[in-house]
Scaffold this active site. Structure first.
Site, PDB file in Angstrom:
ATOM      1  N   GLY A 241       1.276  -1.353  -0.144  1.00  7.24           N
ATOM      2  CA  GLY A 241       0.187   0.403  -0.607  1.00  7.24           C
ATOM      3  C   GLY A 241       0.727   1.173  -0.800  1.00  7.24           C
TER       4      GLY A 241
ATOM      5  N   ASP B  30       0.743   3.404   4.191  1.00  5.28           N
ATOM      6  CA  ASP B  30       0.099   4.426   4.130  1.00  5.28           C
ATOM      7  C   ASP B  30      -1.619   4.477   4.857  1.00  5.28           C
ATOM      8  OD1 ASP B  30      -1.524   1.201   4.353  1.00  5.28           O
ATOM      9  OD2 ASP B  30      -1.808   0.964   1.538  1.00  5.28           O
TER      10      ASP B  30
ATOM     11  N   ASP C 280      -5.498   3.046  11.195  1.00  9.53           N
ATOM     12  CA  ASP C 280      -6.866   1.826  11.047  1.00  9.53           C
ATOM     13  C   ASP C 280      -7.016   1.708  12.652  1.00  9.53           C
ATOM     14  OD1 ASP C 280      -9.792   2.050  11.227  1.00  9.53           O
ATOM     15  OD2 ASP C 280      -9.871   0.270   9.489  1.00  9.53           O
TER      16      ASP C 280
ATOM     17  N   PHE D 207     -14.365   3.405   4.052  1.00  6.04           N
ATOM     18  CA  PHE D 207     -12.757   2.367   3.113  1.00  6.04           C
ATOM     19  C   PHE D 207     -12.174   3.524   1.793  1.00  6.04           C
ATOM     20  CE2 PHE D 207     -11.209  -0.680   1.089  1.00  6.04           C
ATOM     21  CZ  PHE D 207     -10.311  -1.791   2.049  1.00  6.04           C
ATOM     22  N   VAL D 208     -11.235   3.376   1.520  1.00  4.62           N
ATOM     23  CA  VAL D 208     -10.844   4.042   0.996  1.00  4.62           C
ATOM     24  C   VAL D 208     -10.028   3.024  -0.174  1.00  4.62           C
ATOM     25  CG1 VAL D 208     -11.290   6.071   1.363  1.00  4.62           C
ATOM     26  CG2 VAL D 208      -9.076   4.998   2.148  1.00  4.62           C
TER      27      VAL D 208
ATOM     28  N   ASP E 118      -5.379  -0.473  -2.106  1.00  2.00           N
ATOM     29  CA  ASP E 118      -6.124  -0.756  -2.575  1.00  2.00           C
ATOM     30  C   ASP E 118      -7.191  -1.913  -2.313  1.00  2.00           C
ATOM     31  OD1 ASP E 118      -4.599  -2.550  -1.304  1.00  2.00           O
ATOM     32  OD2 ASP E 118      -5.441  -4.124  -1.911  1.00  2.00           O
TER      33      ASP E 118
ATOM     34  N   ARG F  90      -5.077   0.580  -7.431  1.00  2.92           N
ATOM     35  CA  ARG F  90      -3.660   0.916  -6.740  1.00  2.92           C
ATOM     36  C   ARG F  90      -3.005   1.956  -7.352  1.00  2.92           C
ATOM     37  NH1 ARG F  90      -1.674  -2.167  -2.023  1.00  2.92           N
ATOM     38  NH2 ARG F  90      -2.138  -4.274  -2.443  1.00  2.92           N
TER      39      ARG F  90
END
Ligand code: IMP
Ligand code: MG
Length: 188
Positions: free
Chosen positions: A54, A110, A113, A163-164, A170, A176
């Site tokens: 990521g 990246d 969370d 969720f991004v 990804d 990506r």
């Protein structure tokens, strides 16, 4: 790019439903982060551990904004296997190098969370005596349900808990390559 693009992945339907952070906003903030990080280390050498896959796009842009001497040693963790969007626990696909002794180590991910991935990485690299250990994530999700989450040293953007994908992030290996960071929603 973004709105309305569909993807069928293993017979589940998903839709890109809006840009959360544009490519222009990313470029501006990454330049700022580069200045912050360069100033923080004051000319010391740094070993950067990008968390693949990521963080590969973010790291490629970030390191070109850093003025000090750096080495790059990618690591890889499996935390969201396949189509799962909740953490399934962490394990190394590519472990940290063994020569981190007395280095200034900067972990670059990246997105932050729950913090479980970063906790796992910090525990793993802390088994070696380091000169310093710092953390950086391009994105940090707002998680008011997790008040005990650790602090990061360098953060690009705080975003809502959605969720991004894009700019390296990804879903099931897809998206990506999107230049903007977009929300991915399940199609009902
Ligand atoms: P954490 O362990 O819950 O902090 O999750 C961090 C890792 O989960 C990141 O390195 C990402 O690989 C992945 N992840 C978390 N949220 C997202 C998301 O919204 N999109 C894509 N990947 C995510
Ligand atoms: Mg990751």
């Amino acid at each position: 790019m973004g709105d309305g693009q569909n993807c069928d992945s293993r017979s589940l339907s998903y839709e890109l439903s809006g840009v959360v952070v544009s490519r222009e906003e990313i470029a501006y903030r990454v330049a700022g982060l580069g200045e912050e990080i360069t100033e923080f280390y004051g000319g010391d050498e740094v070993t950067i551990l990008p968390v693949l896959t990521g963080a590969f796009v973010f790291t490629a842009d970030l390191v070109r904004q850093l003025s000090m001497k750096i080495q790059i040693d990618p690591i890889s963790v499996s935390s969201y296997p396949g189509t799962s969007t909740t953490s399934q626990g962490c394990s190394f696909r590519l472990p940290p190098p063994e020569n981190l002794h007395n280095r200034n180590v900067l972990i670059v991910d990246d997105i932050f969370d729950s913090g479980a991935t970063m906790d796992f990485l910090i525990n793993a690299v802390s088994t070696t005596p380091l000169t310093s250990l710092r953390t950086c994530a391009l994105l940090r999700k707002q998680r008011d349900d997790l008040p005990e989450r650790r602090n990061l040293d360098f953060v690009g953007f705080d975003i809502r808990d959605e969720f991004v994908v894009g700019y390296g992030l990804d879903f099931d290996g897809f998206f990506r390559n999107l230049p903007d960071i977009c929300v991915l929603r399940t199609c009902k």
